[in-house]
Scaffold this motif. Structure first.
Motif, PDB file in Angstrom:
ATOM      1  N   HIS A  82      -4.396  19.551  -7.102  1.00 53.24           N
ATOM      2  CA  HIS A  82      -5.474  18.581  -7.267  1.00 53.24           C
ATOM      3  C   HIS A  82      -5.410  17.604  -6.107  1.00 53.24           C
ATOM      4  N   GLU A  83      -6.374  16.695  -6.070  1.00 47.72           N
ATOM      5  CA  GLU A  83      -6.363  15.675  -5.023  1.00 47.72           C
ATOM      6  C   GLU A  83      -6.763  14.342  -5.628  1.00 47.72           C
ATOM      7  N   ASN A  84      -6.159  13.266  -5.097  1.00 49.17           N
ATOM      8  CA  ASN A  84      -6.505  11.913  -5.529  1.00 49.17           C
ATOM      9  C   ASN A  84      -6.064  10.929  -4.451  1.00 49.17           C
ATOM     10  N   PRO A  85      -6.630   9.730  -4.443  1.00 58.13           N
ATOM     11  CA  PRO A  85      -6.243   8.737  -3.432  1.00 58.13           C
ATOM     12  C   PRO A  85      -4.914   8.071  -3.796  1.00 58.13           C
ATOM     13  N   VAL A  86      -4.164   7.656  -2.744  1.00 60.24           N
ATOM     14  CA  VAL A  86      -2.982   6.820  -2.929  1.00 60.24           C
ATOM     15  C   VAL A  86      -3.206   5.505  -2.216  1.00 60.24           C
ATOM     16  N   LEU A  87      -2.552   4.468  -2.728  1.00 58.54           N
ATOM     17  CA  LEU A  87      -2.723   3.112  -2.196  1.00 58.54           C
ATOM     18  C   LEU A  87      -1.600   2.818  -1.207  1.00 58.54           C
ATOM     19  N   THR A  88      -1.956   2.510   0.062  1.00 58.22           N
ATOM     20  CA  THR A  88      -0.951   2.237   1.090  1.00 58.22           C
ATOM     21  C   THR A  88      -0.621   0.756   1.133  1.00 58.22           C
ATOM     22  N   ARG A  89       0.354   0.431   1.964  1.00 60.60           N
ATOM     23  CA  ARG A  89       0.800  -0.965   2.074  1.00 60.60           C
ATOM     24  C   ARG A  89      -0.309  -1.881   2.584  1.00 60.60           C
ATOM     25  N   SER A  90      -1.190  -1.377   3.445  1.00 59.41           N
ATOM     26  CA  SER A  90      -2.280  -2.176   4.021  1.00 59.41           C
ATOM     27  C   SER A  90      -3.464  -2.299   3.071  1.00 59.41           C
ATOM     28  N   GLY A  91      -3.397  -1.666   1.903  1.00 58.94           N
ATOM     29  CA  GLY A  91      -4.507  -1.701   0.960  1.00 58.94           C
ATOM     30  C   GLY A  91      -5.508  -0.573   1.160  1.00 58.94           C
ATOM     31  N   GLU A  92      -5.281   0.253   2.174  1.00 58.51           N
ATOM     32  CA  GLU A  92      -6.174   1.384   2.443  1.00 58.51           C
ATOM     33  C   GLU A  92      -5.874   2.509   1.462  1.00 58.51           C
ATOM     34  N   GLU A  93      -6.912   3.256   1.112  1.00 55.50           N
ATOM     35  CA  GLU A  93      -6.751   4.429   0.259  1.00 55.50           C
ATOM     36  C   GLU A  93      -6.796   5.678   1.127  1.00 55.50           C
ATOM     37  N   ARG A  94      -5.781   6.544   0.968  1.00 57.28           N
ATOM     38  CA  ARG A  94      -5.731   7.822   1.686  1.00 57.28           C
ATOM     39  C   ARG A  94      -5.866   8.942   0.659  1.00 57.28           C
ATOM     40  N   ILE A  95      -6.693   9.930   0.956  1.00 59.24           N
ATOM     41  CA  ILE A  95      -6.918  11.050   0.029  1.00 59.24           C
ATOM     42  C   ILE A  95      -5.849  12.107   0.284  1.00 59.24           C
ATOM     43  N   ILE A  96      -5.100  12.452  -0.770  1.00 62.20           N
ATOM     44  CA  ILE A  96      -3.993  13.413  -0.665  1.00 62.20           C
ATOM     45  C   ILE A  96      -4.323  14.635  -1.515  1.00 62.20           C
ATOM     46  N   GLU A  97      -4.108  15.814  -0.921  1.00 61.48           N
ATOM     47  CA  GLU A  97      -4.248  17.075  -1.658  1.00 61.48           C
ATOM     48  C   GLU A  97      -2.851  17.508  -2.103  1.00 61.48           C
ATOM     49  N   TRP A  98      -2.615  17.587  -3.431  1.00 63.44           N
ATOM     50  CA  TRP A  98      -1.283  17.788  -4.005  1.00 63.44           C
ATOM     51  C   TRP A  98      -1.099  19.225  -4.461  1.00 63.44           C
ATOM     52  N   GLU A  99       0.177  19.673  -4.306  1.00 61.87           N
ATOM     53  CA  GLU A  99       0.670  20.885  -4.944  1.00 61.87           C
ATOM     54  C   GLU A  99       1.845  20.447  -5.830  1.00 61.87           C
TER      55      GLU A  99
END
Length: 805
Positions: free
Chosen positions: A90-107
């Protein structure tokens, strides 16, 4: 032995940790309490925290956006309780230290201890933020391209839903390998091209739009090409016309070839499957490390991207197989070389700098790469350096450049087409409003033909003039060779540099086609004007001939009518002469006898003579003869007067006239045409004087009466009625003739139209009558029935505004 095993395990752990830290994907282990127990350098880099800040913290509370935190927590807790099957991908965003959201594709993989108890999860994540952004940009570009295709009419179709007829554009046929003439313009032909597996989806999407459930019909399906293969097609359309009940009547759409996009999606899918395969291998390795009680491992996943590991000074320490395959140097020479020198030694050149990445081009192969650098540092193990990745994006670069170029060309052609459309529309409006066929569209590419071709034919009508469209002029000198007629010249012009320069693109060619059309229209207008003038002259000549024929006909009738009374007048006068001589003789004898003697014998002789000479009868008959002679003379006088009244030589101006008198005088003139087979039945009303041209009204009545007589084959009636009403003098002339067919009734007033045999009519009688009544501002109406007869009604205004002509 234990020492060596421990040392081996430590070495194995360290090697696994190194692999994990230089891997190009994010690796995270979360225990059953939602705490992070392991994360590699790639994960720290993406989140922006050092490992110490991440390990031991709650993964969901710190690194998942708040809007979806509780939902993801709930799913995780169910998995940990063994209530559901783990979502592997699946994929979902993660919250970084700068407050930016990065979209990650997970296994994802569930971790268990040696007893099979769930202890947590292992997840490998690939940062696909830039991919999703690129995907959106490609989607936006595709939408822009689709709009451009709708404007340019490439790959278009127009469907008449009621009849099933579909008009396909040439581009639509071309994409399937067909010529426009090979395509059947019907929905049944389109249905035969759809792949059987796609038919239900096409029908569902199409029906949903026809029912008004979707604003736009859009469907991806495969179409059969002329070569027998299937091509992926993006079919879009919209209903543009519905009836009052909302039933669709007409729909237009555009087809786009998405075979390349589908191929790219297949490649991405295969890449994902390869990534999944690599992930499974990594899971096996991690489970082996977990069995050996190693919590921290480093794995480097062999991927297609080139990966270089350097130390703090930028010296290359490790490379993957992709680097060795790409480089022309042996592996031994690569290790220890400065990584920037390695890049430029292999003919790579930086072109564009982005935030965190650099775009490179390999000059030898024209391949494009994106370079990313990921510094790392492990203070506990005194291990630091940089991971450098080079990802090939040649295909994406090619697609992007092609889209930019295509968009630029489309915009340029769209502006040219728009400008040409505006100019031609404006000129067409000017032509319509001003009726001026001399209007032309200016063409800056039109050159002086005699200068371009170095022509010395000074007698040519184009020579020495401004740029002239010589292909519109017959008999000109082009290249020293005399051309033929317009159509023949046009074919020769295709080889002429002057013509080709003036029609170098579709816009200028469209303009010259417009100019040619206006040129031909101007010539045709001139021909029509000349033909109209000739027709008017011919009509005047024929009209005069018709009038002369009418006068001749009248003269014959008048001669015939005068001969009859003249004959019996002459006869009666001869008889009167004889009677007069006898009376004279008797009177002379009587006189002489009376003078000689006045005896009984004399008287007897006188009576005998009186009886033998029929003196008494003669005296009585003389009165009758004289009376008949006087009647005959009166008839001759009346005929002459009627002839004068009909011709109206002394009344050629607009004046008041008695219409009943006009009818009577005309009847006397045409009586010879009527008396043998018609009975005239008259019903005259009390009419006020009408202001008109009496001579012209006589001609109208005469034409209608003659036509009525000719319509009666053997014997019949003509009914003449006049009455006053609605400010007009009304005349009705009806016959019991053969009648006029309904399909010919509306043609009888047209010039030269006649239903009579050849030689019996010119077709101008009723046309002249209609024209005269119209010029008097009146009306000439007709009704007819086959076998029953025809009725003409004339409505003549009492006060005509007609002026003398």
């Amino acid at each position: 032995m234990k020492k060596e095993m421990k040392k081996s395990l430590i070495a194995e752990r360290d090697m696994a940790q190194n692999y994990l830290d230089i891997a190009g994907v994010m690796l995270v282990v979360i225990n059953i309490n939602q705490e992070v127990t392991l994360i590699n350098n790639k994960g720290c880099e993406i989140l922006g925290y050092p490992e110490s800040k991440i390990t031991g913290s709650n993964w969901f509370d710190n690194f998942i956006p708040e809007r979806m935190r509780e939902d993801i927590k709930g799913v995780f807790n169910e998995f940990m309780a063994g209530k559901g099957e783990m979502v592997k991908q699946h994929e979902n965003p993660v919250l970084t230290r700068s407050g930016e959201e990065r979209i990650i594709e997970w296994e994802n993989t569930i971790l268990r201890d040696q007893d099979g108890t769930i202890t947590g999860t292992l997840s490998s994540g690939n940062d696909i933020t830039k991919y999703r952004q690129t995907e959106k940009a490609l989607s936006d570009s595709e939408e822009l391209l689709q709009n451009a295709l709708e404007i340019s009419s490439d790959g278009l179709w127009d469907w008449n839903i009621v009849t099933g007829e579909i008009n396909f554009s040439a581009r639509w046929c071309e994409t399937l390998g067909y010529e426009l003439s090979e395509v059947t313009n019907h929905a049944s032909f389109w249905e035969t091209l759809i792949h059987p597996d796609d038919w239900k989806n096409v029908l569902d999407q199409l029906q949903a739009h026809l029912d008004g459930k979707t604003p736009l019909y859009e469907c991806e399906n495969r179409l059969l090409t002329k070569g027998g293969t299937y091509r992926w097609n993006l079919d879009r359309g919209r209903v543009i016309e519905r009836d009052e009940n909302g039933k669709p009547l007409r729909m237009i759409g555009v087809d786009a070839d998405i075979s390349e996009r589908k191929q790219a999606e297949d490649e991405i899918r295969l890449s994902q499957e390869e990534l999944l395969k690599n992930h499974e291998e990594l899971n096996i390795l991690f489970r082996e490390v977990e069995i050996a009680n190693k919590e921290r491992q480093k794995i480097m996943d062999s991927v297609g991207d080139m990966i270089i590991l350097t130390d703090d000074e930028g010296k290359i320490k490790r490379v993957n197989k992709s680097v060795k395959n790409f480089s022309t140097k042996p592996f031994e020479e690569i290790i220890g070389q400065d990584w920037e020198e390695f890049i430029y030694d292999n003919d790579m050149e930086a072109t564009t700098l982005y935030a965190g990445s650099t775009e490179l081009i390999h000059r030898s192969t024209n391949q494009w790469f994106v370079l990313n650098a990921y510094p790392f540092e492990d203070t506990e193990m005194n291990f630091s350096g940089t991971v450098i990745t080079l990802h090939e994006n040649s295909e994406l670069k090619l697609i992007t450049d092609k889209l930019e170029k295509t968009n630029a060309e489309i915009n340029e052609h769209r502006m040219k087409l728009h400008n040409a459309h505006v100019q031609i529309s404006s000129l067409m409006q000017n032509v319509t409003e001003a009726s001026d066929t001399r209007i032309r569209l200016d063409n800056p590419d039109l050159k002086k033909c005699y200068e371009v071709k170095n022509c010395k034919k000074t007698e040519c009508i184009c020579y020495g003039k401004e740029a002239t469209r010589c292909w519109q002029v017959a008999g000109t000198f082009c290249g020293g060779k005399i051309q033929g007629a317009f159509a023949q010249k046009y074919g020769n012009c295709l080889r002429c540099e002057v013509f080709n320069a003036a029609t170098s693109d579709s816009i200028s060619e469209l303009g010259e086609q417009f100019n040619n059309m206006m040129h031909v229209l101007e010539l045709k207008n001139r021909e029509l004007e000349n033909a109209y003038k000739e027709l008017k002259a011919s009509q005047s000549t024929i009209l005069q001939q018709e009038k002369m024929a009418s006068i001749g006909q009248l003269a014959a009738g008048v001669a015939h009518e005068i001969n009859n009374p003249t004959g019996f007048i002459t006869s009666n006068l001869g008889t009167l002469d004889k009677y007069t001589r006898k009376l004279t003789e008797f009177l002379n004898i009587q006189t002489s006898l009376i003078e000689s003697c006045n005896t009984a014998e004399t008287i007897e002789l006188l009576n005998e003579r009186r009886n033998s000479l029929k003196v008494d009868y003669i005296m009585n008959d003389v009165n009758d003869l004289i009376k008949e002679s006087l009647d005959g003379a009166d008839r001759i006088k009346n005929i002459v007067q009627n002839l004068k009244s009909f011709s109206r030589i002394d009344e050629s101006k607009n004046q008041y006239a008695d219409i009943n008198e006009c009818i009577e005088s005309t009847l006397n003139i045409v009586w010879n045409e009527l008396k043998y087979k018609t009975t005239i039945k008259k019903e005259y009303g009390n009419l006020p004087p009408a202001k008109c041209y009496p001579q012209q009204i006589n001609q109208v009545i005469m034409n209608i009466l003659v036509n009525a007589a000719q319509a009666i084959e053997t014997q019949g009636d003509i009914f003449i009625k006049t009455w006053n009403g609605n400010g007009s003098v009304n005349i009705s002339i009806a016959d019991t003739g053969c009648g006029i067919p309904e399909d010919k009734l509306n043609k009888i007033f047209e010039p030269f139209y006649t239903s009579k045999e050849v030689g019996k009519g010119t077709g101008l009688g009723l046309s002249i009558a209609y024209d005269i009544i119209k010029k008097h501002n009146g009306e000439l109406l007709v009704t007819s029935e086959i076998g029953e007869g025809t009725s003409f009604t004339i409505k003549l205004p009492l006060e005509s505004s007609l002026s003398s002509r």
